[in-house]
Design an enzyme around this catalytic site. Structure first.
Site, PDB file in Angstrom:
ATOM      1  N   ASP A 489       0.593  -1.184  -0.066  1.00 42.60           N
ATOM      2  CA  ASP A 489      -0.172   0.074   0.063  1.00 42.60           C
ATOM      3  C   ASP A 489       0.697   1.367   0.035  1.00 42.60           C
ATOM      4  O   ASP A 489       0.357   2.461  -0.275  1.00 42.60           O
ATOM      5  CB  ASP A 489      -1.000   0.085   1.371  1.00 42.60           C
ATOM      6  CG  ASP A 489      -2.290  -0.455   1.190  1.00 42.60           C
ATOM      7  OD1 ASP A 489      -2.655  -0.765   0.053  1.00 42.60           O
ATOM      8  OD2 ASP A 489      -2.650  -0.937   2.090  1.00 42.60           O
TER       9      ASP A 489
HETATM   10  C1  GLC Z   1      -0.494   2.525   5.799  1.00 47.40           C
HETATM   11  C2  GLC Z   1       0.140   1.285   6.463  1.00 47.40           C
HETATM   12  C3  GLC Z   1      -0.153   0.072   5.569  1.00 47.40           C
HETATM   13  C4  GLC Z   1      -1.295   0.077   5.265  1.00 47.40           C
HETATM   14  C5  GLC Z   1      -2.229   1.221   5.094  1.00 47.40           C
HETATM   15  C6  GLC Z   1      -3.590   1.155   4.957  1.00 47.40           C
HETATM   16  O1  GLC Z   1      -0.261   2.890   4.703  1.00 47.40           O
HETATM   17  O2  GLC Z   1       1.654   1.648   6.288  1.00 47.40           O
HETATM   18  O3  GLC Z   1       0.410  -1.015   6.078  1.00 47.40           O
HETATM   19  O4  GLC Z   1      -1.708  -1.183   4.377  1.00 47.40           O
HETATM   20  O5  GLC Z   1      -2.011   2.381   5.792  1.00 47.40           O
HETATM   21  O6  GLC Z   1      -4.395   2.111   4.457  1.00 47.40           O
HETATM   22  C1  GLC Z   2      -1.623  -3.747   5.338  1.00 50.86           C
HETATM   23  C2  GLC Z   2      -2.846  -3.894   4.403  1.00 50.86           C
HETATM   24  C3  GLC Z   2      -2.603  -4.640   3.345  1.00 50.86           C
HETATM   25  C4  GLC Z   2      -1.400  -4.570   2.938  1.00 50.86           C
HETATM   26  C5  GLC Z   2      -0.303  -4.345   3.655  1.00 50.86           C
HETATM   27  C6  GLC Z   2       1.078  -3.900   2.861  1.00 50.86           C
HETATM   28  O1  GLC Z   2      -1.400  -5.082   6.212  1.00 50.86           O
HETATM   29  O2  GLC Z   2      -3.724  -4.070   5.266  1.00 50.86           O
HETATM   30  O3  GLC Z   2      -3.569  -4.622   2.734  1.00 50.86           O
HETATM   31  O4  GLC Z   2      -1.173  -5.192   1.684  1.00 50.86           O
HETATM   32  O5  GLC Z   2      -0.468  -3.358   4.660  1.00 50.86           O
HETATM   33  O6  GLC Z   2       1.297  -2.354   2.504  1.00 50.86           O
END
Ligand code: GLC
Ligand code: GLC
Length: 819
Positions: A489
């Site tokens: 993300d």
């Molecule tokens: C932030 C976190 C990530 C997560 C995302 C969800 O970017 O670092 O881990 O997946 O928020 O919106």
């Molecule tokens: C968080 C989010 C997941 C994402 C991950 C890596 O765990 O929930 O959707 O893939 O972060 O960013």
């Protein structure tokens, strides 16, 4: 080496032996509609179905001390005036002999102080929308003990977001009703709400309170010094606005050795809009529906029965995969805690934990699709429903809303779409479901797009569009365009955010770039093969052929543009510059494409898989797990996005992002590195890290999303426990790839890849209604694959056991020989 408790494997409990754990160590109550989180000192909150919109009780995430708000009891010795909390919080006086037992769907917190023992069991009965607290109070003194017991919950005014932001209104709306010692929380029931909460007690109450300030003694006292408890007398207060609570006072006189059980029931009630009031139009809640339920669960024999049913329920679910291996960490995670955590992710997605506040994220398309891999064998029918719900939020382009709301099942507009990995996860989820259940009929199930009535197509067509979505969005190197982000993300190659306060995942994207993802390429290779197999099953071989041809093209694109020499590259940025290459200064090697490309079969034929995995071991391995990338970004890179916003070593910027480690473990089994696969699995196994609890800090019985990496200030410190895709993927890695018991369309594959020192293991696995007793033998000191397989004594070719009739018990014996 510090532990704060121990595993009771027999009882399937984690027993915490001191209240001041490094962080609150929580458990979950409920598995259908009514849920709660509960910490080892009774902190936490409850909600009905939606942690944001139907929150029953309050919890304060930012508070110091932490973990404030919960299911509290106070005991007061009438002779001395001494008072304490038997769960330690909120008073936090010293206790003799504290313990908390977190079990499957229940928690027991007990303690002793000055000869008075109190043990409280908390759980949610199956089929009900309420929670039970059963407190057993025992007098171990030589003489009679005269005690007052006070209960306490603080009600949330339903919408947990509004409750924390809209004080100008909310301080005037709170309302309650108290009838026969039952406190009813009725805020907004007078108008548009048809639901209310109730809090009842099995004993005759000596008094009650419903106004927070009355109970506490004004706005300047806290939960640790309530005036009502201090002076030993409730005030029978009726809340009008401000902060409604529920509290009972019960007087107990216990003879030496006597135990008394007091039951409290906190629940959610709902009435049809046209019969809310009794008498009609009166403003008084019609209680005829809830009265019998309350009455039932205030009886201790009903509580015992309900607990018995809950235990059976969990035994049944966890009984579907049971293993007995030389590794106790493996056994207890597979047989109990990892499977349990997978069910929690099914129930809660990413909504409510000590780290997720219940007001933020809904059900993630990507997250829930992957969670399914870990729970499909336990709740196949509910997994089917989940798939159809997810697919109904898919867009007609094949793309997907990134999240949907559990209450409405609608795609979430605020977060929108454009995470280009999302749709492919649906293919992997459906493939896993069909392999587990054999239910190909799901492919014919009509499902709408974006919940639009009339837009239904068979689910199979949804999957085709999901694959097509990637193919419609290829960049200049023939690799998939990344969109807002892929699995990571925080890899936001089109965001270019310069101003604070904007979300990397929702801000407008810069147009005209060519950012591509090698991760999605690997994921495509995996998904295209899975879809091809489904197409074959579905009787459309032409589709299967197309999918395989596209897969080959993607693998070719990766061969020319995705390989860096020693590992797979990560991406190309907006401008077409490489990300995740030896030519970069920072972020040279990333874990995700190494795992996903190998899982997709890329590099298995020409040695690149092995080279990539050796690079992972060399560059990313730490004693606490494999970090996500190396070197971590030391400064903000506007062209890379959120990843570089994190300090080095945390979260996606070089933390041990647990979710990715099992991908590597799986990849290692695919190239036959048995010892490294298991080592990768074991490094982040929570039970194996129990001795490091003071460093790790999160619960030793569940996976955390992240463990701080080597570049962090505190390597090894975990965060974001419970609601993480690490649960599902670790379950898959250990059970399906290392132990190698893997559902396939034509049966159960037995393909273990065991550490050299092992001499085998045993397992019992339910599969499509039959039970398989599996015995795997291997000489110590070697690794290798299955060389002979017998099914009910008969020698088989290959390593697939065909499905047996439902109800059958099948004996499978496999021998592994050295290479
Ligand atoms: C932030 C976190 C990530 C997560 C995302 C969800 O970017 O670092 O881990 O997946 O928020 O919106
Ligand atoms: C968080 C989010 C997941 C994402 C991950 C890596 O765990 O929930 O959707 O893939 O972060 O960013």
């Amino acid at each position: 080496m510090t532990r704060f408790g121990h595993f009771d494997d027999e009882a399937r409990e984690y027993v915490i032996s001191r209240p001041n754990t490094p962080l609150p160590w929580i458990n979950y109550l409920g598995s259908e509609e009514y849920f709660g989180i509960i910490s080892n000192t009774a902190g936490g909150y409850s909600f009905y179905r939606d942690a944001r919109l139907r929150r029953l009780t309050r919890y304060r995430y930012h508070n110091a001390p932490t973990d404030t708000g919960g299911r509290y009891l106070y005991l007061r010795d009438r002779a001395t005036g001494d008072y304490w909390s038997p769960s330690w919080a909120p008073i936090r006086t010293d206790l003799d002999d504290y313990r908390c037992r977190h079990g499957l769907g229940y928690t027991v917190i007990g303690s002793r102080r000055d000869g008075i023992e109190a043990e409280t069991l908390y759980f949610v009965p199956l089929g009900e929308t309420l929670e039970i607290w059963r407190a057993g109070i025992t007098n171990h003194r030589e003489e009679d003990a005269a005690l007052s017991l006070f209960s306490l919950v603080e009600f949330c005014l339903w919408d947990a977001w509004d409750d924390q932001t809209n004080y100008q209104r909310n301080l005037s709306t709170g309302e309650v009703e108290v009838v026969d010692g039952v406190v009813y929380h009725t805020t907004e029931y007078r108008e548009r709400r048809n639901h209310f909460a109730y809090f009842a007690c099995s004993e005759e109450v000596a008094g009650f309170d419903t106004q927070r300030e009355t109970f506490l003694g004004g706005p300047y006292r806290g939960w640790d010094r309530p005036v009502v408890v201090e002076r030993g007398r409730s005030d029978d207060s009726i809340a009008h606005g401000w902060a409604p609570i529920g509290s009972h006072q019960v007087e107990l006189t216990l003879a030496p050795g006597e135990t008394r059980e007091v039951v409290f029931v906190l629940g959610y009630g709902e009435n049809p809009p046209d019969s809310k009031f009794d008498p009609p139009g009166s403003g008084t809640i019609d209680k005829r529906r809830v009265a019998p339920v309350i009455e039932k669960y205030l009886r201790t024999n009903e509580v015992d029965d309900a607990l018995g049913r809950l235990r059976e329920h969990w035994s049944e679910l966890l009984g579907r995969v049971r293993v007995s291996t030389p590794s106790e960490h493996t056994d207890r995670m597979v047989n109990v805690w990892n499977a349990y955590q997978c069910m929690v992710t099914f129930n809660l997605a990413r909504s409510a934990s000590y780290f997720d506040t219940g007001v933020g994220r809904g059900m993630g398309f990507r997250d829930s699709s992957q969670d399914l891999l870990g729970f499909v064998h336990m709740v196949p029918e509910r997994a089917r429903g989940r798939i159809l719900d997810l697919a109904a939020t898919q867009l007609s382009t094949g793309g997907a809303y990134h999240q949907y709301q559990p209450l409405t099942k609608r795609g979430n507009d605020a977060i929108g779409s454009g995470f280009n990995d999302d749709p492919l996860w649906l293919i992997l989820a459906v493939a896993a479901y069909v392999k587990e259940t054999g239910d190909r009929g799901i492919l014919d199930e009509p499902v709408p797009y974006d919940n639009e009535q009339g837009s239904e197509t068979p689910l199979y067509e949804h999957l085709r569009r999901a694959l097509g979505y990637t193919l419609d969005r290829l960049g200049p190197h023939g690799l998939p365009l990344i969109g807002r982000a892929d699995w990571n993300d925080c890899l936001n190659l089109n965001a270019f955010l310069e101003d604070p306060g904007e979300s990397f995942q929702t801000a407008p994207q810069r147009e005209g770039g060519v950012a591509e993802s090698a991760f999605i390429a690997g994921q495509f290779a995996l998904a295209a093969e899975e879809l091809a197999r489904l197409a074959d099953l579905h009787g459309i071989p032409d589709d299967a052929e197309d999918d395989r041809a596209q897969r080959v093209r993607m693998i070719e694109a990766m061969r020319y543009h995705g390989w860096d020499g020693d590992w797979f590259r990560r991406a190309y940025d907006f401008f077409g510059d490489v990300v995740g290459s030896a030519e970069n200064d920072e972020g040279q090697i990333w874990i995700e494409p190494q795992g996903m490309c190998v899982m997709g079969g890329i590099g298995l034929d020409d040695g690149r898989a092995g080279i990539a995995l050796a690079s992972v071991e060399q560059r990313l391995a730490t004693p606490h797990g494999l970090v996500l990338l190396d070197p971590a970004f030391s400064r903000y890179h506007v062209e890379l996005g959120e990843i570089s916003s994190y300090p080095p070593g945390y979260k996606e910027n070089g933390g041990v992002f647990s979710h990715t480690n099992p991908w590597i473990a799986i990849a290692e089994t695919m190239v036959g590195n048995a010892d490294r696969a298991f080592e990768t699995y074991l490094r982040i196994n929570p039970s194996a890290r129990e001795e490091l609890s003071d460093v790790h800090r999160c619960e030793p019985y569940v996976y955390a999303q992240m463990i701080a990496g080597k570049a962090a200030a505190k390597p090894g410190e975990a965060k974001n426990s419970w609601l993480t895709g690490s649960a599902a993927w670790n379950f898959v890695a250990i059970t399906q790839w290392i132990l190698g018991i893997r559902p396939e369309h034509d049966g159960l594959r037995i393909d273990p890849c065991l550490p050299s020192e092992w001499e085998g293991f045993e397992a019992v696995r339910s599969f499509r209604g039959a039970t398989y007793r599996i015995d795997v033998r291997k000489p110590a000191g070697v690794t290798g694959r299955v060389s002979s397989l017998t099914v009910d004594g008969e020698e088989m070719d290959g390593n697939i056991v065909s499905p047996a009739p439902a109800g059958a018990v099948v004996a499978v014996e496999a021998s592994v020989s050295g290479p």
